[in-house]
Write a protein that holds these residues in place. Structure first.
Motif, short mmCIF file in Angstrom:
data_model
loop_
_atom_site.label_atom_id
_atom_site.label_comp_id
_atom_site.label_asym_id
_atom_site.label_seq_id
_atom_site.Cartn_x
_atom_site.Cartn_y
_atom_site.Cartn_z
N ALA A 98 92.35 85.98 80.39
CA ALA A 98 92.81 87.37 80.27
C ALA A 98 91.66 88.30 79.88
O ALA A 98 91.60 89.44 80.35
N MET A 99 90.75 87.82 79.05
CA MET A 99 89.62 88.64 78.62
C MET A 99 88.70 89.00 79.78
O MET A 99 87.95 89.97 79.70
N SER A 100 88.76 88.25 80.88
CA SER A 100 87.91 88.57 82.03
C SER A 100 88.29 89.92 82.63
O SER A 100 87.49 90.52 83.35
N GLY A 101 89.47 90.43 82.33
CA GLY A 101 89.84 91.76 82.79
C GLY A 101 89.02 92.86 82.16
O GLY A 101 89.01 94.00 82.63
N LEU A 102 88.32 92.55 81.08
CA LEU A 102 87.48 93.53 80.40
C LEU A 102 86.00 93.38 80.73
O LEU A 102 85.18 94.17 80.25
N CYS A 103 85.66 92.40 81.54
CA CYS A 103 84.26 92.16 81.90
C CYS A 103 83.65 93.37 82.59
O CYS A 103 84.30 94.03 83.41
N VAL A 104 82.41 93.63 82.27
CA VAL A 104 81.60 94.67 82.90
C VAL A 104 82.37 96.00 82.97
O VAL A 104 82.53 96.60 84.02
N GLY A 105 82.87 96.42 81.82
CA GLY A 105 83.53 97.72 81.75
C GLY A 105 84.76 97.81 82.62
O GLY A 105 84.93 98.79 83.34
N PHE A 106 85.60 96.81 82.61
CA PHE A 106 86.80 96.74 83.47
C PHE A 106 86.38 96.66 84.93
O PHE A 106 87.02 97.26 85.81
N SER A 107 85.28 95.99 85.19
CA SER A 107 84.70 95.85 86.53
C SER A 107 84.25 97.18 87.11
O SER A 107 84.16 97.35 88.31
N SER A 108 83.96 98.13 86.23
CA SER A 108 83.44 99.43 86.65
C SER A 108 82.30 99.80 85.71
O SER A 108 82.52 99.86 84.50
N PRO A 109 81.11 100.03 86.23
CA PRO A 109 80.00 100.37 85.34
C PRO A 109 80.29 101.56 84.43
O PRO A 109 79.71 101.71 83.38
N GLY A 110 81.24 102.42 84.82
CA GLY A 110 81.59 103.57 84.01
C GLY A 110 82.56 103.24 82.89
O GLY A 110 82.89 104.09 82.07
N GLY A 111 83.02 101.99 82.83
CA GLY A 111 83.97 101.59 81.80
C GLY A 111 83.28 101.22 80.49
O GLY A 111 82.07 101.00 80.44
N ALA A 112 84.07 101.17 79.44
CA ALA A 112 83.54 100.83 78.11
C ALA A 112 82.96 99.42 78.09
O ALA A 112 83.46 98.51 78.75
N CYS A 113 81.91 99.26 77.32
CA CYS A 113 81.21 97.99 77.16
C CYS A 113 82.19 96.87 76.81
O CYS A 113 83.04 97.01 75.92
N GLY A 114 82.06 95.74 77.49
CA GLY A 114 82.92 94.59 77.24
C GLY A 114 82.73 93.97 75.87
O GLY A 114 83.65 93.38 75.33
N ALA A 115 81.55 94.12 75.29
CA ALA A 115 81.34 93.61 73.93
C ALA A 115 82.21 94.39 72.95
O ALA A 115 82.81 93.82 72.04
N LEU A 116 82.31 95.70 73.15
CA LEU A 116 83.17 96.54 72.31
C LEU A 116 84.64 96.22 72.53
O LEU A 116 85.38 95.99 71.57
N THR A 117 85.08 96.22 73.78
CA THR A 117 86.50 95.97 74.03
C THR A 117 86.88 94.55 73.62
O THR A 117 87.99 94.32 73.12
N GLY A 118 85.96 93.61 73.80
CA GLY A 118 86.22 92.25 73.33
C GLY A 118 86.36 92.20 71.82
O GLY A 118 87.23 91.51 71.29
N ALA A 119 85.50 92.94 71.11
CA ALA A 119 85.58 92.97 69.64
C ALA A 119 86.88 93.62 69.18
O ALA A 119 87.47 93.19 68.18
N ALA A 120 87.34 94.63 69.90
CA ALA A 120 88.63 95.25 69.56
C ALA A 120 89.76 94.24 69.75
O ALA A 120 90.66 94.14 68.91
N CYS A 121 89.71 93.48 70.84
CA CYS A 121 90.70 92.44 71.07
C CYS A 121 90.62 91.35 70.00
O CYS A 121 91.64 90.79 69.58
N LEU A 122 89.41 91.05 69.56
CA LEU A 122 89.23 90.06 68.50
C LEU A 122 89.94 90.50 67.21
O LEU A 122 90.67 89.72 66.59
N ILE A 123 89.76 91.74 66.83
CA ILE A 123 90.44 92.25 65.63
C ILE A 123 91.95 92.19 65.82
O ILE A 123 92.69 91.74 64.94
N ALA A 124 92.42 92.58 67.00
CA ALA A 124 93.86 92.54 67.27
C ALA A 124 94.38 91.11 67.35
O ALA A 124 95.54 90.86 67.01
#
Length: 148
Positions: A40-66
């Motif tokens: 499921a986390m692969s959906g956040l890879c490379v800014g949601f597969s868009s270079p204009g998307g938020a960094c996957g390290a950030l979104t992954g860390a947000a998911c980690l907290i959640a």
């Protein structure tokens, strides 16, 4: 170099992206496997597969907290500090990434929005470390998956 940088390198060499690595590190810390979550986390890879998307390290860390503080079952409630913890992470990353790269999107961080291990590995390390710090400061034990 910190204690999990070698694990980040190992997971990267196995083909996992930033957001997947952040959660896999936590699962390994707990001694559990959850391939569905990692998929499921692969959906956040490379800014949601868009270079204009938020960094996957950030979104992954947000998911980690959640993962630790969010609602996971009908009889659970999200931890009352979840929103504050996510805001703290987002504010930190905004300052950190904007100061170094000019923004929080993959296209701001790496040329052409294409992952670069020399840059992304450090971001994964910083984001994982910040998320763990936030969790511990809010009373969570990262080695446990007990939701309180």
């Amino acid at each position: 170099m910190n204690e999990y940088d070698l694990d980040i390198l190992r997971l990267h060499s196995q083909g996992f992206c930033c957001s997947q690595i952040v959660l896999q590190l936590a699962l390994e810390m707990q001694g559990v496997e959850n391939p569905g979550l990692i998929r499921a986390m692969s959906g956040l890879c490379v800014g949601f597969s868009s270079p204009g998307g938020a960094c996957g390290a950030l979104t992954g860390a947000a998911c980690l907290i959640a993962y630790y503080a969010g609602k996971g079952a009908a009889d659970e409630e999200a931890h009352d500090r979840l929103s504050l913890m996510l805001t703290e992470l987002a504010d930190w990353f905004q300052e950190y990434a904007t100061g170094r790269f000019g923004g929080i999107n993959c296209s701001n961080i790496v040329p052409g929005g294409k992952p670069d291990a020399s840059i992304c590995g450090g971001l994964v390390s910083e984001c994982f470390g910040r998320a763990m710090t936030i969790l511990v400061e809010n009373g969570f034990d990262p080695a446990s998956d007990i939701h309180e």
